[in-house]
Write a protein that holds these residues in place. Sequence first.
Motif, mmCIF file in Angstrom:
data_model
loop_
_atom_site.group_PDB
_atom_site.id
_atom_site.type_symbol
_atom_site.label_atom_id
_atom_site.label_comp_id
_atom_site.label_asym_id
_atom_site.label_seq_id
_atom_site.Cartn_x
_atom_site.Cartn_y
_atom_site.Cartn_z
ATOM 1 N N LEU A 43 0.777 -1.161 -0.034
ATOM 2 C CA LEU A 43 -0.043 0.191 -0.084
ATOM 3 C C LEU A 43 0.923 1.432 0.158
ATOM 4 C CD1 LEU A 43 -3.152 1.004 1.890
ATOM 5 C CD2 LEU A 43 -1.043 2.138 2.451
ATOM 6 N N VAL A 44 0.470 2.031 -0.565
ATOM 7 C CA VAL A 44 0.904 3.578 -0.839
ATOM 8 C C VAL A 44 0.015 4.762 -0.528
ATOM 9 C CG1 VAL A 44 1.241 3.810 -3.280
ATOM 10 C CG2 VAL A 44 2.650 5.132 -1.869
ATOM 11 N N LEU A 45 0.254 5.560 0.385
ATOM 12 C CA LEU A 45 -0.916 6.822 0.601
ATOM 13 C C LEU A 45 -0.413 7.872 -0.535
ATOM 14 C CD1 LEU A 45 -3.171 7.377 2.430
ATOM 15 C CD2 LEU A 45 -1.357 8.563 4.126
ATOM 16 N N SER A 46 -1.590 8.518 -0.935
ATOM 17 C CA SER A 46 -1.490 9.545 -1.539
ATOM 18 C C SER A 46 -1.172 10.995 -1.004
ATOM 19 C CB SER A 46 -2.805 9.733 -2.651
ATOM 20 O OG SER A 46 -3.745 10.398 -1.889
ATOM 21 N N SER A 47 -0.842 11.849 -1.870
ATOM 22 C CA SER A 47 -0.972 13.153 -1.249
ATOM 23 C C SER A 47 -2.285 13.865 -0.642
ATOM 24 C CB SER A 47 -0.124 14.314 -2.186
ATOM 25 O OG SER A 47 -1.025 14.383 -3.466
ATOM 26 N N LEU A 48 -2.192 14.991 -0.305
ATOM 27 C CA LEU A 48 -3.408 15.602 0.069
ATOM 28 C C LEU A 48 -4.322 15.891 -1.139
ATOM 29 C CD1 LEU A 48 -2.366 17.951 3.053
ATOM 30 C CD2 LEU A 48 -3.550 15.682 3.174
ATOM 31 N N GLY A 49 -3.690 15.913 -2.286
ATOM 32 C CA GLY A 49 -4.392 16.154 -3.646
ATOM 33 C C GLY A 49 -4.805 14.871 -4.275
ATOM 34 N N SER A 50 -4.671 13.840 -3.594
ATOM 35 C CA SER A 50 -4.942 12.602 -3.897
ATOM 36 C C SER A 50 -4.039 12.214 -5.141
ATOM 37 C CB SER A 50 -6.582 12.454 -4.499
ATOM 38 O OG SER A 50 -7.399 12.698 -3.340
ATOM 39 N N VAL A 51 -2.759 12.457 -5.171
ATOM 40 C CA VAL A 51 -1.905 12.090 -6.396
ATOM 41 C C VAL A 51 -0.931 11.067 -5.600
ATOM 42 C CG1 VAL A 51 -0.143 12.729 -7.793
ATOM 43 C CG2 VAL A 51 -1.931 14.264 -7.342
ATOM 44 N N LEU A 52 -1.019 9.876 -6.310
ATOM 45 C CA LEU A 52 -0.210 8.728 -5.705
ATOM 46 C C LEU A 52 0.969 8.921 -6.251
ATOM 47 C CD1 LEU A 52 -2.439 5.569 -6.548
ATOM 48 C CD2 LEU A 52 -2.041 6.451 -4.287
ATOM 49 N N PRO A 53 2.428 8.728 -5.266
ATOM 50 C CA PRO A 53 3.562 8.792 -5.796
ATOM 51 C C PRO A 53 3.956 7.534 -6.648
ATOM 52 C CG PRO A 53 3.632 7.990 -3.468
ATOM 53 C CD PRO A 53 2.017 8.449 -3.812
ATOM 54 N N GLY A 54 5.003 7.760 -7.493
ATOM 55 C CA GLY A 54 5.439 6.666 -8.358
ATOM 56 C C GLY A 54 5.905 5.556 -7.267
ATOM 57 N N SER A 55 5.343 4.298 -7.805
ATOM 58 C CA SER A 55 5.515 3.336 -6.887
ATOM 59 C C SER A 55 5.392 1.757 -7.582
ATOM 60 C CB SER A 55 4.644 3.167 -5.681
ATOM 61 O OG SER A 55 3.251 3.394 -6.139
ATOM 62 N N ASP A 56 6.100 0.948 -7.053
ATOM 63 C CA ASP A 56 6.178 -0.299 -7.865
ATOM 64 C C ASP A 56 6.983 -1.583 -7.232
ATOM 65 O OD1 ASP A 56 8.849 -0.221 -8.665
ATOM 66 O OD2 ASP A 56 8.430 0.980 -10.265
ATOM 67 N N LEU A 57 6.642 -2.772 -7.616
ATOM 68 C CA LEU A 57 7.185 -4.004 -7.108
ATOM 69 C C LEU A 57 8.363 -4.509 -8.034
ATOM 70 C CD1 LEU A 57 7.521 -6.065 -4.620
ATOM 71 C CD2 LEU A 57 5.902 -7.198 -5.820
ATOM 72 N N THR A 58 9.588 -4.647 -7.866
ATOM 73 C CA THR A 58 10.384 -5.273 -8.769
ATOM 74 C C THR A 58 11.318 -6.316 -8.225
ATOM 75 O OG1 THR A 58 10.655 -2.765 -9.757
ATOM 76 C CG2 THR A 58 12.567 -4.689 -10.254
ATOM 77 N N ALA A 59 11.567 -7.432 -9.131
ATOM 78 C CA ALA A 59 12.400 -8.554 -8.501
ATOM 79 C C ALA A 59 13.837 -7.797 -7.907
ATOM 80 C CB ALA A 59 12.490 -9.655 -9.469
ATOM 81 N N GLY A 64 17.503 -6.834 -8.244
ATOM 82 C CA GLY A 64 18.328 -6.982 -9.209
ATOM 83 C C GLY A 64 17.868 -6.846 -10.674
ATOM 84 N N ALA A 65 16.475 -6.667 -10.836
ATOM 85 C CA ALA A 65 15.877 -6.635 -12.250
ATOM 86 C C ALA A 65 15.544 -5.024 -12.365
ATOM 87 C CB ALA A 65 14.529 -7.569 -12.177
ATOM 88 N N GLN A 66 15.253 -5.221 -13.844
ATOM 89 C CA GLN A 66 14.845 -3.516 -14.016
ATOM 90 C C GLN A 66 13.433 -3.507 -14.507
ATOM 91 O OE1 GLN A 66 17.052 -1.176 -14.277
ATOM 92 N NE2 GLN A 66 18.766 -2.510 -13.504
ATOM 93 N N ASP A 67 13.042 -4.315 -14.916
ATOM 94 C CA ASP A 67 11.408 -4.092 -15.447
ATOM 95 C C ASP A 67 10.388 -4.733 -14.097
ATOM 96 O OD1 ASP A 67 11.960 -3.602 -17.905
ATOM 97 O OD2 ASP A 67 12.092 -5.719 -18.545
ATOM 98 N N PRO A 68 9.689 -3.843 -13.575
ATOM 99 C CA PRO A 68 8.749 -4.079 -12.589
ATOM 100 C C PRO A 68 7.789 -5.293 -12.709
ATOM 101 C CG PRO A 68 7.799 -2.090 -13.632
ATOM 102 C CD PRO A 68 9.343 -2.704 -14.350
ATOM 103 N N LEU A 69 7.665 -5.959 -11.737
ATOM 104 C CA LEU A 69 6.571 -7.074 -11.513
ATOM 105 C C LEU A 69 5.181 -6.306 -11.557
ATOM 106 C CD1 LEU A 69 8.228 -9.593 -8.682
ATOM 107 C CD2 LEU A 69 8.191 -9.786 -11.413
ATOM 108 N N ALA A 70 4.949 -5.402 -10.876
ATOM 109 C CA ALA A 70 3.790 -4.786 -10.682
ATOM 110 C C ALA A 70 4.138 -3.186 -10.465
ATOM 111 C CB ALA A 70 2.833 -5.184 -9.678
ATOM 112 N N THR A 71 3.090 -2.214 -11.005
ATOM 113 C CA THR A 71 3.039 -0.928 -10.600
ATOM 114 C C THR A 71 2.073 -0.353 -10.233
ATOM 115 O OG1 THR A 71 4.773 -0.684 -12.476
ATOM 116 C CG2 THR A 71 3.466 1.286 -11.928
ATOM 117 N N ILE A 72 2.208 0.169 -8.871
ATOM 118 C CA ILE A 72 0.750 0.977 -8.554
ATOM 119 C C ILE A 72 0.660 2.282 -9.048
ATOM 120 C CG2 ILE A 72 0.063 2.181 -6.453
ATOM 121 C CD1 ILE A 72 1.157 0.036 -4.663
ATOM 122 N N ALA A 73 1.606 3.094 -9.196
ATOM 123 C CA ALA A 73 1.574 4.441 -9.783
ATOM 124 C C ALA A 73 2.918 4.694 -10.661
ATOM 125 C CB ALA A 73 1.218 5.670 -8.978
ATOM 126 N N SER A 74 2.544 5.188 -11.792
ATOM 127 C CA SER A 74 3.823 5.461 -12.669
ATOM 128 C C SER A 74 4.506 6.894 -12.104
ATOM 129 C CB SER A 74 3.475 5.806 -14.345
ATOM 130 O OG SER A 74 4.351 6.055 -14.989
#
Length: 571
Positions: free
Chosen positions: A130-146, A148-158
């Motif tokens: 989980l990642v919390l947004s700003s007061l303006g409801s904007v999500l910070p860039g966030s993802d899950l990556t293996a 040592g890998a470059q490409d994320p397994l999943a992205t919450i927000a770009s």
Amino acid sequence: MTEPGAHHHDPASAVNRPATADAADVTGAGSAPATRPRSRRRRPDALRRGTGIGASVILLGACGALVVGISGLELTGAAAQFPIPVAEVPAGEYTGICPGPPRLIASGAALTDPEFSPESETASSAVSALVLSSLGSVLPGSDLTALGAQDPLATIASSESGEDPVPESVTDEDGLTNRTAGVLADQPVDEMSVFSAQPVGNLPATAGAVMSYRATDGDLGGLALAHCTPPRSDFWIVGASTTVGATAVLTLSNPSGTPATVDLGLYGAAGPIEAGGSRGLLIAPGATESIVLAGLATNQDQLAVRVLSDGGRVTGHIQQSLLRELTPGGVELLQPAAPAASTQVISGVRVQDEDITDEITDQDGYETATPGLQVVVPGSTDAVVNVRVYGASGEVELPDGGVATAAAGTVTSVALDSLPAGDYTVEVTADVLISATARVSRGTEAEEPVDFAFAPSGTRLGSTQVAVFPAGSRAALTFGAPTGRSEAQLTPVDEDGILLEEQTVSIAGGTTVTVAAADLGEDVVAVLIAASGDPVYGAQVHQIDSEPGISVTPLPPGSCGQPNVAVNLGY
């Protein structure tokens, strides 16, 4: 110098909020918390992705942000005092390293880099975040990556600049600004991974993630959960065992760009253990090393490991499993305890019904299926240890008043099998520095598999704790306050990222309060926690209905604001 990296901080610095008279006490396992309704915060029509602010870091403080003040600039012969300039450095990225799922060792003779084999048809592993947004409801860039890998397994927000416009703040009927959350639900993983979130303005992101493992067959049957934690340079893991049938594998990872040289300190029931190969372990940037602890400290029924890293900071956990002849005895991922101190507090100590426990422990080889406490004294001075246990109705007396003597350099056990069924908070005090953890077990009946869990000591809760609930387990939060009176404000988050009505739990001093996740609302996947009042500690307890699985994790430290660091210059 404190840890770099963004998001963890001593919760003792949290801003307290006054207790409220209309918040009723909540006691008893599984009981619903007292609530103080607030206006429901509605989610915007579309969950917008926002642009995170990249970190341009010169010096990093405990939360990835540093305010540098030049105080007392002293020059020979100078009489004038100069004003203190303050420089703000952008907050750093939230980074949590998630352990990989448990694996059987294919080669028991290997000391380092053992090969692993899953050998289970039902095993499943996933990361929830989980990642919390700003007061303006904007999500910070966030993802899950293996790792040592470059490409994320999943992205919450770009995090790509300019992808989405920044929306205007949304307010409800009371004029309160809405916030939303980005949710990652049960992303399958088969190796170590990294959950990251960019800062929100000048503050680290409020975020959290947990890796969950579950299997109902095979030698590694059971339930194991572990938080995704930041790298450190010094930490303790207590509760390992290398006796016959017990397997302990220490996994160390270096996510930084700097090589790490690691020394291991090993402590057993008889004292410190000197072992060849425990010093000067080189872990390259981005590399992971696994060490079978039986190769360093054989036949230890209770083993504590101190990890000291020079250079790059590392993360570490111990995969602990047990096999009683042909019957699986459980699996757990042991994580670091709170830093060594003269007082340690452990929440989430769940004791099973006495009748079931007696039926299980009457079997040969099941002596360790009883609850107990392990205390390590790393120094050269013996410790007088005082153990106090707090349940739903108050303090519960232990035999001999809970007082024990622990020899210097050893791991000492304190039995907790006299406790009736329930959830407890354990406070351990000593006249020297100590580290501690509690062991609990869960089974359904004799001659059936048993699972176990270790509850390490935790840190005082602050104002930005995040508890993430993975699917497939019956989760609960436990809160314990050794003295005084405390409150915990709980804001549930549902699977759509909507923040539900805040609920307030009151914790009287010397008690433990349990809040079931099911009592917080439907489809709740996480909870935002803000504690106030006297020191309060918390843990997540997970188990599976009609199965022996159990796992306990202390609530991880939260993010914090910018610290002030005074720099004295002179010659």
